[in-house]
Design an enzyme around this catalytic site. Structure first.
Site: not given
Ligand code: M6R
Length: 609
Positions: A2, A27, A74, A100-101, A482, A486, A489, A505, A604
Site C-alpha cells: 500500500c 511497494r 495491496w 495503510n495497515g 538467496e 530470487k 519471487e 535425508h 517491497k
Molecule cells: O525491507 P526488508 O529488508 O526488511 O524486507 C525484508 C523482506 O521482505 C525482503 O527481503 C523480501 O524477501 C524481498 N522481496 C526479497 O527479494
C-alpha cells in the site's frame, strides 16, 4: 505494501498524485485511486488493477483541483476490486480516507456503525474510518480524526480530506510509515520518500502517535493523544530523484544488479583502506563486542539470508555464538537474551513490521540492538541503539539485489573489525582480508560482465522447467537459499535450496531425469564433499549448473553448465557467487514474461505482519 500520497499547493493535484503513486508502485499493489477536493465536494476515482487503468479514468475526468490524496492498495480485507480500492468515503461523501495497515477491531466498530444505520459499500477494514470521522466531525477535521484514531486498534497510516475544509489534509501515523514533504507554498504527504523526491529533499518523518495537519503554507505536527504541538526537525535526504529512475534499463532489477560494484564501493567509502577498517563514522566501537556473549540476528526474507552469511563469518572470525531468526518467528517465541546479547536487525526498508517488533522485543529484554538499514530515517533506523546505513541508494525492484549485497558486505566489515577488536586474527590475516575486500567491487563488476551472456542461454533452458534445486555447503548454502528465493519471487518457478549434505535425508527422492540442480561450491575446504553431492544428483539424471572458482574443475564428466568466478578468499566468495544467480532469476523471469519489478502478491515494504 500500500502507498499513500497527498498534495496541497498551487498546482494541479492530479498529475502530481499520479506521479507520486507511480513512484510508489514498487511497494506492490493491486488497485489504486485518488480523491480530489473541488468546490466543496469530493471527487473519488478508483480502479482495480495497475495504475494505467486509473490514469485512463483520470484522463476522462475533467475535474481540476489543487488538493487531493491517493493510494495504491495491496489487498488484505476484501478482494482487489474497484469498490474495495481506496479512497473510502462516508455515505454523504463528506470525507475521503486512504489507509495503510490493518484495523484489528474494525469488525466491532462496523457492527456499531451498522446499528446506527450507516451503509457500507466495501468489504475493507478502512471504510469504518470514513464513517467514524463523519460521526465525530463537529467543524474541525483534525479533532474528528484524532477522536477516530483513538478508537482504532492495529497499525495504520491514514490521510483524510473533507469537502468542508478547503486545502487541508490531516494524516496520522501508528506503526505504518508516513512522511511529509516540505515545499514552497505546497506540501506533500507520502508513505515513502521516493514519491516526491522530484519536488523536495526536505521531509518531516512522522513518529508513531503523530498527526500532521497539512495546508499549502504550513504543516503542524501534533501528538494525537495529548493534542499538543510537536517541534519537528527537518530531515534532509541525500538521495536524488535520478537515483530512483530506470535510466534506460528495461527493469529496475537489472539496473540494481548492475549498480552493485558502485553500491559496495559507496558502503566501503571512508570505512576501509589498505591498513584498517574504520567504523567510527557509524558510531560503533570495540565496546559493542567486548561484553557480548552471543549475537542474535533477526530479519525477514533476503535480509534474513544476509544474516545467515553473518553467522558463518562471526563464528569463524570472531568466535561468538550466533543465532539467526526469521523475525516473524522470533517475535512470538521466548528468545533468551540479556544485556550481554547483541541483537542485529537487518532491513532494507527499515519498516518491516516483524523486524521492527523483534527490535522492540530485544530492547525490552535489555539487549543492545544494532541495525543494518538502507532507508534513511526509517523506523528501524530511528529506534535501534546503533545504525549502520547500507548506502545502497534507493532499491525499487521488489526483489532485493544491491541491498542484499550491501548487507553482506556490511557484515564482512563488522565481523572483520570485531575480530580485530577482540584479537581473534593476527595482522597478516587482517591485511590479506582487507586486500580482498578492497578488490570486491571490481570483482563484482567482472563477474557481471563475464557471465551475463552465458546466463541468458541457461535461462532460456530453464523456462521449460517447473522445479529447480539449489545446493551448497556452509556459506555456499546461504547463497543457494538467496538464489532460490530470487528465482521464486520473480519467475514463479518452484525453487528450493538445500544444504548439499542433507539431500540424501529425503529430498533426493525428488531428483529425477532432467531436473536442474544449481550447485554453489566456493568453500575450497569443502569442494570435494560438495562435488560428491553433485555426483549423487547427476547419477539420478539431474542437469548440473556449477558455480565455482576459475580453473577449479579439472576434469568434467558431470557438470552441464560451469560458471567460473575470479579468485578471492572464500569467506567473501558469496558476493561473487550471488551475481550469476541474480542474473539467472532476472533473465528466466524476463523470458517467462513476468512482471519483474512488481511480482504478483509481493510488496517491497512489508509493513503489516
Ligand atoms: O525491507 P526488508 O529488508 O526488511 O524486507 C525484508 C523482506 O521482505 C525482503 O527481503 C523480501 O524477501 C524481498 N522481496 C526479497 O527479494
Amino acid at each position: 505494501m500500500c502507498g499513500i500520497v497527498g498534495y496541497v499547493g498551487n498546482k494541479s493535484a492530479k498529475p502530481i498524485l499520479l506521479e507520486g503513486l507511480k513512484k510508489l508502485e514498487y511497494r506492490g499493489y493491486d488497485s489504486a485511486g485518488i480523491a480530489l477536493q473541488v468546490d466543496q465536494a469530493l471527487d473519488v476515482i478508483k480502479k482495480q488493477g495497475k495504475l494505467e487503468k486509473l490514469e485512463k479514468a483520470l484522463h476522462n475526468n475533467k475535474v481540476e483541483s489543487k488538493i487531493g490524496i491517493g493510494h495504491t492498495r495491496w489487498a488484505t480485507h476484501g478482494k482487489p476490486t474497484d469498490e474495495n480500492s481506496h479512497p473510502h468515503y462516508d455515505a454523504d461523501y463528506n470525507f475521503a480516507v486512504v489507509h495503510n495497515g490493518i484495523i484489528e477491531n474494525y469488525q466491532s466498530i462496523k457492527e456499531e456503525l451498522l446499528a446506527e444505520g450507516k451503509v457500507f459499500t466495501s468489504e475493507t477494514d478502512t471504510e469504518v474510518i470514513a464513517h467514524l470521522v463523519d460521526k465525530y466531525y463537529k467543524g474541525d477535521l483534525s479533532e474528528a480524526v484524532s477522536r477516530t484514531v483513538k478508537r482504532l486498534e492495529g497499525s495504520f497510516a491514514i490521510a483524510v480530506i473533507s469537502k468542508n475544509e478547503e486545502g487541508r489534509i490531516v494524516a496520522v501515523r501508528k506503526d505504518s510509515p508516513l512522511i511529509v514533504g516540505l515545499g514552497q507554498n505546497e506540501n506533500f504527504l507520502a508513505s515513502d520518500i521516493p514519491a516526491f523526491l522530484n519536488y523536495t529533499d526536505q521531509f518531516y518523518i512522522l513518529e508513531d502517535g503523530e498527526m500532521a495537519d497539512i495546508r499549502k503554507e504550513e504543516v503542524k505536527i501534533y501528538d494525537y493523544l495529548t493534542e499538543k504541538l510537536v517541534a519537528k526537525e527537518i530531515f534532509e535526504v541525500n538521495w536524488d530523484a535520478e537515483m530512483a529512475e530506470k535510466q534506460g534499463y528495461q527493469h529496475f532489477m537489472l539496473k540494481e544488479i548492475k549498480e552493485q560494484p558502485e553500491s559496495v564501493k559507496e558502503l566501503f567509502k571512508n570505512k576501509i583502506n589498505a591498513e584498517e577498517i574504520d567504523l567510527s563514522q557509524t558510531g560503533i566501537d570495540r565496546s559493542l563486542f567486548t561484553d557480548t556473549h552471543n549475537i542474535q540476528i533477526v530479519a525477514c526474507g533476503t535480509a534474513y539470508h544476509s544474516g545467515l552469511v553473518a553467522k558463518y563469518l562471526f563464528e569463524e572470525l570472531v568466535e561468538i555464538p550466533v543465532q539467526v531468526d526469521v523475525a516473524s518467528e522470533y517475535r512470538y517465541r521466548k528468545p533468551l537474551l540479556d544485556e550481554k546479547t547483541l541483537v542485529i536487525v537487518v532491513s532494507q526498508s527499515g519498516e518491516t513490521a516483524d523486524t521492527l517488533a523483534a527490535l522492540r522485543l530485544a530492547q525490552e529484554k535489555g539487549a543492545r540492538v544494532l541495525a543494518f538499514v538502507n532507508v534513511q530515517g526509517s523506523s528501524i533506523a530511528r529506534e535501534a541503539d546503533h545504525v549502520i546505513y547500507l548506502k545502497a541508494g534507493p532499491e525499487i525492484a521488489v526483489a532485493s539485489t544491491k541491498a542484499y549485497t550491501n548487507m553482506v558486505a556490511a557484515f564482512y566489515l563488522v565481523s572483520l573489525q570485531a575480530a580485530v577488536w577482540l584479537n581473534k586474527i593476527d595482522e597478516k590475516r587482517k591485511q590479506a582480508y582487507l586486500k580482498d575486500l578492497i578488490r570486491l567491487p571490481e570483482l563484482i563488476r567482472q563477474v557481471i560482465s563475464n557471465v551475463e551472456t552465458q546466463i541468458k542461454l541457461i535461462a532460456k533452458e530453464y523456462i521449460s522447467h517447473k522445479n529447480i534445486f539449489f545446493i551448497g555447503r556452509n556459506l555456499d548454502y546461504t547463497i543457494a537459499l538467496e538464489g532460490a528465493l530470487k528465482l521464486k519471487e520473480i519467475s514463479y518457478l518452484h525453487a528450493e535450496a538445500y544444504p548439499a549434505g542433507e539431500l540424501k535425508h529425503g529430498t533426493l527422492a525428488l531428483v529425477d531425469e532432467g531436473i536442474p540442480v544449481i550447485a554453489v561450491a566456493t568453500r575450497k575446504d569443502l569442494f570435494d564433499k560438495s562435488y560428491s553431492n553433485i555426483k549423487e544428483v547427476k547419477s539420478r539424471g539431474a542437469e548440473i549448473l556449477l558455480i565455482t572458482w576459475e580453473g577449479y574443475l579439472q576434469e568434467n564428466d558431470t557438470v552441464d553448465h560451469l560458471v567460473e568466478l575470479p579468485d578471492i578468499n572464500d569467506l567473501f566468495a558469496g558476493l561473487l557467487a550471488i551475481i550469476p544467480l541474480q542474473l539467472l532469476s532476472y533473465y528466466t523471469a524476463l523470458y517467462l514474461d513476468c512482471d519483474i519489478d512488481q511480482p504478483r502478491n509481493l510488496a517491497k515494504s512489508v509493513t503489516v505482519e
